[in-house]
Design a protein around this motif. Structure first.
Motif, mmCIF file in Angstrom:
data_model
loop_
_atom_site.group_PDB
_atom_site.id
_atom_site.type_symbol
_atom_site.label_atom_id
_atom_site.label_comp_id
_atom_site.label_asym_id
_atom_site.label_seq_id
_atom_site.Cartn_x
_atom_site.Cartn_y
_atom_site.Cartn_z
ATOM 1 N N GLU A 48 0.832 -1.197 0.000
ATOM 2 C CA GLU A 48 0.000 0.000 0.000
ATOM 3 C C GLU A 48 0.864 1.241 0.000
ATOM 4 O OE1 GLU A 48 -2.380 0.767 3.479
ATOM 5 O OE2 GLU A 48 -0.799 0.087 4.816
ATOM 6 N N ASN A 51 -2.467 6.357 -1.068
ATOM 7 C CA ASN A 51 -3.704 6.444 -1.847
ATOM 8 C C ASN A 51 -4.333 5.105 -2.222
ATOM 9 O OD1 ASN A 51 -3.508 9.285 -1.948
ATOM 10 N ND2 ASN A 51 -2.029 9.119 -3.615
ATOM 11 N N ASN A 52 -3.531 4.045 -2.300
ATOM 12 C CA ASN A 52 -4.035 2.777 -2.833
ATOM 13 C C ASN A 52 -3.485 1.572 -2.084
ATOM 14 O OD1 ASN A 52 -5.381 3.877 -5.272
ATOM 15 N ND2 ASN A 52 -3.298 4.425 -5.857
ATOM 16 N N ILE A 53 -4.184 0.442 -2.262
ATOM 17 C CA ILE A 53 -3.686 -0.877 -1.874
ATOM 18 C C ILE A 53 -3.433 -1.616 -3.177
ATOM 19 C CG2 ILE A 53 -4.267 -3.048 -0.748
ATOM 20 C CD1 ILE A 53 -6.146 -1.423 1.088
ATOM 21 N N ASN A 112 -12.146 1.357 4.635
ATOM 22 C CA ASN A 112 -12.022 2.652 3.960
ATOM 23 C C ASN A 112 -11.596 2.545 2.488
ATOM 24 O OD1 ASN A 112 -9.412 1.826 4.619
ATOM 25 N ND2 ASN A 112 -8.655 3.912 4.738
ATOM 26 N N VAL A 113 -11.986 1.485 1.780
ATOM 27 C CA VAL A 113 -11.640 1.387 0.363
ATOM 28 C C VAL A 113 -12.850 1.736 -0.495
ATOM 29 C CG1 VAL A 113 -9.859 -0.345 0.732
ATOM 30 C CG2 VAL A 113 -12.175 -1.071 0.173
ATOM 31 N N LYS A 133 -8.034 3.909 -1.840
ATOM 32 C CA LYS A 133 -8.470 4.124 -0.463
ATOM 33 C C LYS A 133 -9.397 5.334 -0.411
ATOM 34 C CE LYS A 133 -4.228 2.581 1.815
ATOM 35 N NZ LYS A 133 -3.160 3.038 2.715
ATOM 36 N N PRO A 136 -10.762 7.703 5.863
ATOM 37 C CA PRO A 136 -10.975 6.798 6.993
ATOM 38 C C PRO A 136 -12.334 7.070 7.652
ATOM 39 C CG PRO A 136 -8.882 7.962 7.216
ATOM 40 C CD PRO A 136 -9.590 8.529 6.034
#
Length: 158
Positions: A48, A51-53, A112-113, A133, A136
């Motif tokens: 991750e 901003n992203n996974i 939170n995605v 993402k 949160p």
């Protein structure tokens, strides 16, 4: 000058004959073949940034149409089938290590995605999934009123 090549001796190699050593070497090898000899389980890396996974899955010998990626209820699923190559040849195999068959890998995603914005690319046997993402989730807080007196006086159970 003669060069002597030495190999560190481990206890297994010293106490057991050669055929037993090969058993322990296979048992300790870094793969799952001794657990599930017929299952194909693709290897994945998950990372991750802010901003992203990212999920990278190795799917050698497979085509894009052999793989399906879904997201539902915070679960990412990679499903597919690695088909066995049937060749009619007169060969006697000494060892077969490649695995074939259907597989499904599932991963729980954080809350939170943005599930509706997940993207996937397949190139040279590597599946790359990008999961954006979101913000949160803010913790829900509720103030609890404090009563004066005992629970029995307020009509609540003890």
């Amino acid at each position: 000058m003669t060069q002597l090549i030495t190999r560190p001796r481990n206890d297994v190699g010293f106490f057991f004959p050669k055929y037993m050593r090969s058993f322990f070497e296979d048992f300790n090898r870094d793969n799952d073949s001794w657990v599930t000899p017929s299952a194909y389980v693709p290897r994945v890396d998950i990372s991750e940034d802010t901003n992203n996974i990212y999920v990278h899955a190795e799917l050698p010998g497979m085509a894009k149409d052999d793989v399906k990626v879904t997201v539902a209820d915070d679960i990412l699923t990679i499903r597919g089938e690695k088909k066995h190559e049937e060749k009619k040849e007169d060969k006697n195999y000494f060892r077969i290590e490649r695995r074939f068959g259907e597989f499904a890998r599932q991963f729980t995603l954080p809350e939170n995605v943005k599930e509706d914005e997940v993207m996937a690319n397949f190139n040279n046997g590597v599946l790359e999934i990008t999961i954006p993402k979101g913000e949160p989730a803010k913790p829900k807080e509720r103030e609890i009123p404090i009563n004066y007196g005992s629970f029995a006086e307020n009509g609540s159970k003890k």
